[in-house]
Design an enzyme around this catalytic site. Structure first.
Site, PDB file in Angstrom:
ATOM      1  N   SER A 152      43.963  74.693 -12.863  1.00  0.00           N
ATOM      2  CA  SER A 152      42.998  75.425 -13.568  1.00  0.00           C
ATOM      3  C   SER A 152      43.555  75.420 -15.226  1.00  0.00           C
ATOM      4  O   SER A 152      43.840  74.273 -15.802  1.00  0.00           O
ATOM      5  CB  SER A 152      43.044  76.850 -13.193  1.00  0.00           C
ATOM      6  OG  SER A 152      42.074  77.572 -13.759  1.00  0.00           O
ATOM      7  N   ASP A 317      34.457  73.981  -5.841  1.00  0.00           N
ATOM      8  CA  ASP A 317      34.897  74.511  -7.065  1.00  0.00           C
ATOM      9  C   ASP A 317      33.713  74.272  -8.113  1.00  0.00           C
ATOM     10  O   ASP A 317      33.351  73.183  -8.400  1.00  0.00           O
ATOM     11  CB  ASP A 317      35.935  74.074  -7.286  1.00  0.00           C
ATOM     12  CG  ASP A 317      36.687  74.465  -8.897  1.00  0.00           C
ATOM     13  OD1 ASP A 317      35.867  75.338  -9.456  1.00  0.00           O
ATOM     14  OD2 ASP A 317      37.844  74.110  -9.161  1.00  0.00           O
ATOM     15  N   HIS A 350      37.348  77.497  -6.393  1.00  0.00           N
ATOM     16  CA  HIS A 350      38.369  77.221  -7.408  1.00  0.00           C
ATOM     17  C   HIS A 350      39.825  77.723  -6.895  1.00  0.00           C
ATOM     18  O   HIS A 350      40.708  77.049  -7.598  1.00  0.00           O
ATOM     19  CB  HIS A 350      38.050  77.803  -8.688  1.00  0.00           C
ATOM     20  CG  HIS A 350      39.020  77.664 -10.007  1.00  0.00           C
ATOM     21  ND1 HIS A 350      39.160  76.362 -10.387  1.00  0.00           N
ATOM     22  CD2 HIS A 350      39.762  78.308 -10.596  1.00  0.00           C
ATOM     23  CE1 HIS A 350      39.982  76.499 -11.370  1.00  0.00           C
ATOM     24  NE2 HIS A 350      40.476  77.611 -11.489  1.00  0.00           N
TER      25      HIS A 350
END
Length: 372
Positions: A152, A317, A350
């Site tokens: 991320s 995601d 995610h």
């Protein structure tokens, strides 16, 4: 201070003299950096691995957080015999600039006033975070990194490391990330920032002597948390099931389990995170555009790199979907960088990179072993 004698889970904080030049102009002096080390640096300093954390994470990657008492956020990945093997590597994890877990940020005290800086803290970028990490590594005597790894926002830092300090990085692992924030990414962050700033207790960022803007921060977290999950995952976990009741109340209590879950996420978040830090870090993420930093062509960011790259995405995601990872891969290929890419299947959206995933562990562990 060096890390030759670092023991598993050693917690440290250091004040570096700087100056740290900032993308927004000016410098930051001094620079406080909080970090943890795991494992031992070898004699030639060639086994250092930097792990970069995500937006609301911290340096406690593989040991309990002193603030919450919860285990480290990546204990499935980091430790003796694990994919990022601390019997082999000296792992460093640094709290990012702008955060509230020990590194310089809006909650830091201004020595001139004795009060927290608040909104007087300068707006920072992902590249500023990376420069601060480089200052720390210089202080620790670590000239080069066997690998820099992040998911991320941590992946953004890993990419920035490869572009900003290409001579210092031998391998780069980027998981569930992107080379720039899209309009949708920025839009979700703006909703969160406006929720915080609309809370009367925010008080222009000057709330440290009173009550924090907990309601606004909780709403910001709730909105963001939705983006970390997948529709399939939410449906499987909650569906339309009611929360501790047999019928709807025809009111605005948390009738549905998913409502109760989001409220819990929001309330628990305000106990461990600073609202101003949330503003600063989300703004840094929104400003991130690696191609823009290199003349508008992403491949140019990697021209000087000699690192191996491993790019990983997840099929559910939708915050940083697979096409964002493919764009990075295409740029790396154009730059001639040795690159591995895999899209993993997961129902968790995610957040999959934070959860126990045998497939992800095999990919990361195998990539690191291949560079031995």
């Amino acid at each position: 201070m060096t890390v030759e004698d670092a023991r598993f889970g050693l917690k440290r904080c250091v004040t570096l003299p700087g100056p740290l030049p900032l993308d927004g102009g000016g410098t930051l002096t001094p620079v406080e950096v909080a970090y943890e080390t795991y494992g031992t640096l070898n004699a030639d300093g060639s086994n250092a691995v930097l792990i970069c954390h995500a937006l609301t994470m911290d340096q406690h990657v593989a040991s309990p957080s002193p603030r919450t008492g919860k285990p480290g956020w990546w204990t499935s990945m980091v430790g003796p015999g694990r994919p990022i093997d601390t019997d082999r590597f000296c792992v460093v994890c640094v709290n990012v600039l702008g955060s509230c877990m020990g590194s310089s940020g809006p909650a830091s005290v201004d020595p001139a006033t004795g009060a927290p800086l608040g909104m007087a803290f300068p707006v920072i970028t992902i590249r500023d975070m990376v420069r601060a990490q480089a200052l720390l590594l210089d202080h620790l005597g670590i000239a080069n990194l066997a690998a820099v790894i992040g998911g991320s926002m941590g992946g953004m830092q890993a990419l920035s490391w490869a572009a900003t300090f290409p001579e210092r990085v031998r391998a780069c692992v980027v998981i569930a990330s992107t080379a720039r924030h899209t309009a949708q990414n920025i839009a979700f962050h703006e909703v969160g920032r406006q929720a915080i700033m609309a809370d009367p207790r925010w008080n222009g960022g000057d709330y440290y002597r009173g009550e924090p803007p907990a309601a606004g921060l909780a709403v910001a977290r709730m909105a963001a948390h939705i983006t970390y999950l997948s529709e399939a995952g939410l449906t499987e976990k909650f569906g339309r099931r009611l929360q501790a009741r047999d019928a709807k109340t025809f009111g605005f209590d948390a009738d549905f389990q998913v409502e109760s879950y989001l409220r819990h996420q929001g309330l628990s978040f305000v106990d461990r995170f600073d609202a101003n830090s949330y503003l600063y870090i989300t703004r840094a993420m929104d400003y991130f555009d690696l191609a823009e930093e290199h003349g508008g062509r992403l491949a140019e960011a990697f021209r000087a790199s000699r690192a191996r790259f491993c790019i990983v995405s997840f099929d559910t995601d939708w915050l940083y979907p697979t096409p964002e990872s493919r764009a990075i891969v295409h740029a790396l290929n154009a730059a001639g960088a040795p690159t591995s890419f895999v899209e993993l299947s997961s129902p968790y959206g995610h957040d999959a990179f934070l959860l126990h995933s045998p497939e992800l562990e095999r990919v990361v562990g195998g990539f690191l072993r291949a560079g031995a």
